[in-house]
Scaffold this motif. Sequence first.
Motif, mmCIF file in Angstrom:
data_model
loop_
_atom_site.group_PDB
_atom_site.id
_atom_site.type_symbol
_atom_site.label_atom_id
_atom_site.label_comp_id
_atom_site.label_asym_id
_atom_site.label_seq_id
_atom_site.Cartn_x
_atom_site.Cartn_y
_atom_site.Cartn_z
ATOM 1 N N ARG A 1 0.763 -1.063 -0.016
ATOM 2 C CA ARG A 1 0.178 0.137 -0.011
ATOM 3 C C ARG A 1 0.982 1.184 0.185
ATOM 4 N NH1 ARG A 1 -2.808 -2.567 4.572
ATOM 5 N NH2 ARG A 1 -4.803 -3.889 3.390
ATOM 6 N N ASN A 2 1.832 1.293 0.562
ATOM 7 C CA ASN A 2 2.959 2.378 0.948
ATOM 8 C C ASN A 2 3.495 2.628 -0.441
ATOM 9 O OD1 ASN A 2 2.413 2.756 3.705
ATOM 10 N ND2 ASN A 2 4.081 1.428 3.958
ATOM 11 N N ARG A 3 3.474 1.791 -1.360
ATOM 12 C CA ARG A 3 4.251 1.838 -2.708
ATOM 13 C C ARG A 3 3.039 2.292 -3.724
ATOM 14 N NH1 ARG A 3 8.138 -2.492 -5.153
ATOM 15 N NH2 ARG A 3 8.429 -0.732 -6.330
ATOM 16 N N GLY A 4 1.922 2.496 -3.337
ATOM 17 C CA GLY A 4 0.819 2.976 -4.181
ATOM 18 C C GLY A 4 0.774 2.062 -5.234
ATOM 19 N N ARG A 5 0.606 2.655 -6.472
ATOM 20 C CA ARG A 5 0.399 2.062 -7.908
ATOM 21 C C ARG A 5 1.673 1.255 -8.147
ATOM 22 N NH1 ARG A 5 -1.770 6.653 -12.412
ATOM 23 N NH2 ARG A 5 -3.785 6.990 -11.088
ATOM 24 N N ARG A 6 2.772 1.448 -7.706
ATOM 25 C CA ARG A 6 3.947 0.601 -8.005
ATOM 26 C C ARG A 6 3.991 -0.766 -7.215
ATOM 27 N NH1 ARG A 6 9.115 4.326 -6.634
ATOM 28 N NH2 ARG A 6 7.453 4.688 -4.634
ATOM 29 N N GLY A 7 3.136 -0.620 -6.170
ATOM 30 C CA GLY A 7 3.015 -1.836 -5.347
ATOM 31 C C GLY A 7 2.266 -2.914 -5.958
ATOM 32 N N GLY A 8 1.475 -2.708 -6.913
ATOM 33 C CA GLY A 8 0.787 -3.609 -7.679
ATOM 34 C C GLY A 8 -0.505 -4.105 -6.977
ATOM 35 N N ARG A 9 -1.180 -5.144 -7.715
ATOM 36 C CA ARG A 9 -2.550 -5.689 -7.096
ATOM 37 C C ARG A 9 -2.330 -6.680 -6.090
ATOM 38 N NH1 ARG A 9 -5.531 -7.440 -12.352
ATOM 39 N NH2 ARG A 9 -3.504 -8.324 -12.694
ATOM 40 N N PRO A 10 -3.187 -7.004 -5.015
ATOM 41 C CA PRO A 10 -2.992 -7.949 -4.035
ATOM 42 C C PRO A 10 -3.177 -9.210 -4.717
ATOM 43 C CG PRO A 10 -5.142 -6.808 -3.743
ATOM 44 C CD PRO A 10 -4.331 -5.912 -5.160
ATOM 45 N N PRO A 11 -2.378 -10.309 -4.106
ATOM 46 C CA PRO A 11 -2.737 -11.590 -4.676
ATOM 47 C C PRO A 11 -4.092 -12.120 -4.350
ATOM 48 C CG PRO A 11 -1.266 -11.661 -2.808
ATOM 49 C CD PRO A 11 -1.568 -10.172 -2.973
ATOM 50 N N THR A 12 -4.749 -12.845 -5.302
ATOM 51 C CA THR A 12 -5.818 -13.610 -5.043
ATOM 52 C C THR A 12 -5.908 -14.458 -3.830
ATOM 53 O OG1 THR A 12 -5.612 -15.199 -6.667
ATOM 54 C CG2 THR A 12 -6.449 -13.250 -7.412
ATOM 55 N N PHE A 13 -7.006 -14.442 -3.216
ATOM 56 C CA PHE A 13 -7.121 -15.209 -2.013
ATOM 57 C C PHE A 13 -8.513 -15.807 -1.730
ATOM 58 C CE2 PHE A 13 -7.535 -15.879 2.526
ATOM 59 C CZ PHE A 13 -6.903 -16.847 3.036
ATOM 60 N N ASP A 14 -8.716 -17.086 -1.831
ATOM 61 C CA ASP A 14 -10.132 -17.619 -1.492
ATOM 62 C C ASP A 14 -10.057 -18.305 -0.439
ATOM 63 O OD1 ASP A 14 -12.363 -18.933 -1.957
ATOM 64 O OD2 ASP A 14 -11.948 -19.988 -3.675
ATOM 65 N N ARG A 15 -10.823 -17.588 0.677
ATOM 66 C CA ARG A 15 -11.238 -18.334 1.948
ATOM 67 C C ARG A 15 -11.672 -19.565 2.128
ATOM 68 N NH1 ARG A 15 -10.541 -14.433 6.025
ATOM 69 N NH2 ARG A 15 -10.193 -12.353 5.321
ATOM 70 N N ASP A 16 -12.641 -19.736 1.242
ATOM 71 C CA ASP A 16 -13.172 -21.071 1.206
ATOM 72 C C ASP A 16 -12.245 -22.108 0.872
ATOM 73 O OD1 ASP A 16 -15.666 -20.322 1.824
ATOM 74 O OD2 ASP A 16 -16.320 -19.907 -0.427
ATOM 75 N N THR A 17 -11.332 -22.127 -0.211
ATOM 76 C CA THR A 17 -10.183 -22.901 -0.484
ATOM 77 C C THR A 17 -9.405 -23.057 0.742
ATOM 78 O OG1 THR A 17 -10.346 -22.259 -2.938
ATOM 79 C CG2 THR A 17 -8.429 -23.544 -2.198
ATOM 80 N N TYR A 18 -8.874 -22.083 1.504
ATOM 81 C CA TYR A 18 -8.115 -21.945 2.249
ATOM 82 C C TYR A 18 -8.361 -22.827 3.382
ATOM 83 C CZ TYR A 18 -4.453 -20.297 5.432
ATOM 84 O OH TYR A 18 -3.322 -20.117 6.555
ATOM 85 N N ARG A 19 -9.794 -22.970 3.685
ATOM 86 C CA ARG A 19 -10.254 -23.765 4.874
ATOM 87 C C ARG A 19 -9.811 -25.005 4.769
ATOM 88 N NH1 ARG A 19 -15.104 -20.284 3.805
ATOM 89 N NH2 ARG A 19 -15.388 -19.004 5.700
ATOM 90 N N ARG A 20 -9.215 -25.718 3.540
ATOM 91 C CA ARG A 20 -8.925 -26.937 3.536
ATOM 92 C C ARG A 20 -7.456 -27.231 3.662
ATOM 93 N NH1 ARG A 20 -10.668 -29.787 -2.022
ATOM 94 N NH2 ARG A 20 -9.952 -31.582 -0.756
#
Length: 285
Positions: A222-241
């Motif tokens: 977040r501190n890098r702004g646009r240069r920081g890129g998009r956040p990685p995708t994260f699926d909570r339902d998949t992570y429950r496994r």
Amino acid sequence: MHRHELTDREWELLAPLIPRAVTGRPRADDRKVINGMVHKIRTGAPWRDLPERYGPWRTVYTRFRRYALGGVFTQVLQQIQAQADAAGDIDWLVQIDSTIVRAHQHAATGRKRGCVSWTNRPNHALGRSRGGLTTKLHLACDGRGRPLALLITPGQRHDGVCAQALLERIHVRRLGVGRPRCRPDHVIADKAYSSRGFRAYLRKRGIGHTIPEKIDQQRHRRNRGRRGGRPPTFDRDTYRRRNTVERCFNRLKHFRGIATRFDKTAASYEAAVSLASFLLWARSV
């Protein structure tokens, strides 16, 4: 059949995979010797305290050590994985994690000839950490909680450093023609594996992943702004496994020789984990 011994079904799967000498003296019964190894790993008893029904303890230990150095149990594990893959029985939603194993004082007494101090002693995956001498067991399991690959390191080794080497140990052979399968469909891991380098490695191999991002990484992006890129995708339902790999560790640590390391060498301990992993597979196919 006594407790902690192979069932007929398990022996039926294991017997064709045990190497046999063509010449030499008549060998001790293979099933009796393997049952002695399983009893030792399951109870954590010293080799000298094996029950007499398994024959001389030196015979059981010598055979186990020979198999450990020859990678026999690793090959046995790969063979039963190949049979499961041929039957379409492997869930390639792979989870990775590690667990700390306390090393018993007997595991640290081995000394190579010529070694006079701890510093020049060979590394047998024993490390110093807050709990003393420890070993770390890194594991990749399938979606049904059965080990696909394992890696033994000293206890202080960070999970993220070993993630790539662990995934590259996945090697499921084909029973017919074709190359071995080495690439999971998807990988689930905790925050210890949330590094840019590991994510880039997974993207390069075309492996989907569900790994939560650390708070400091989110703040830095977040501190890098646009240069920081998009956040990685994260699926909570998949992570429950992800708890599947924790349940796999739980079943492995029912073997007291795995939950506490008594073996002096990394090869012997890895062979013990591979044999226990084979038994988990044999009880599920």
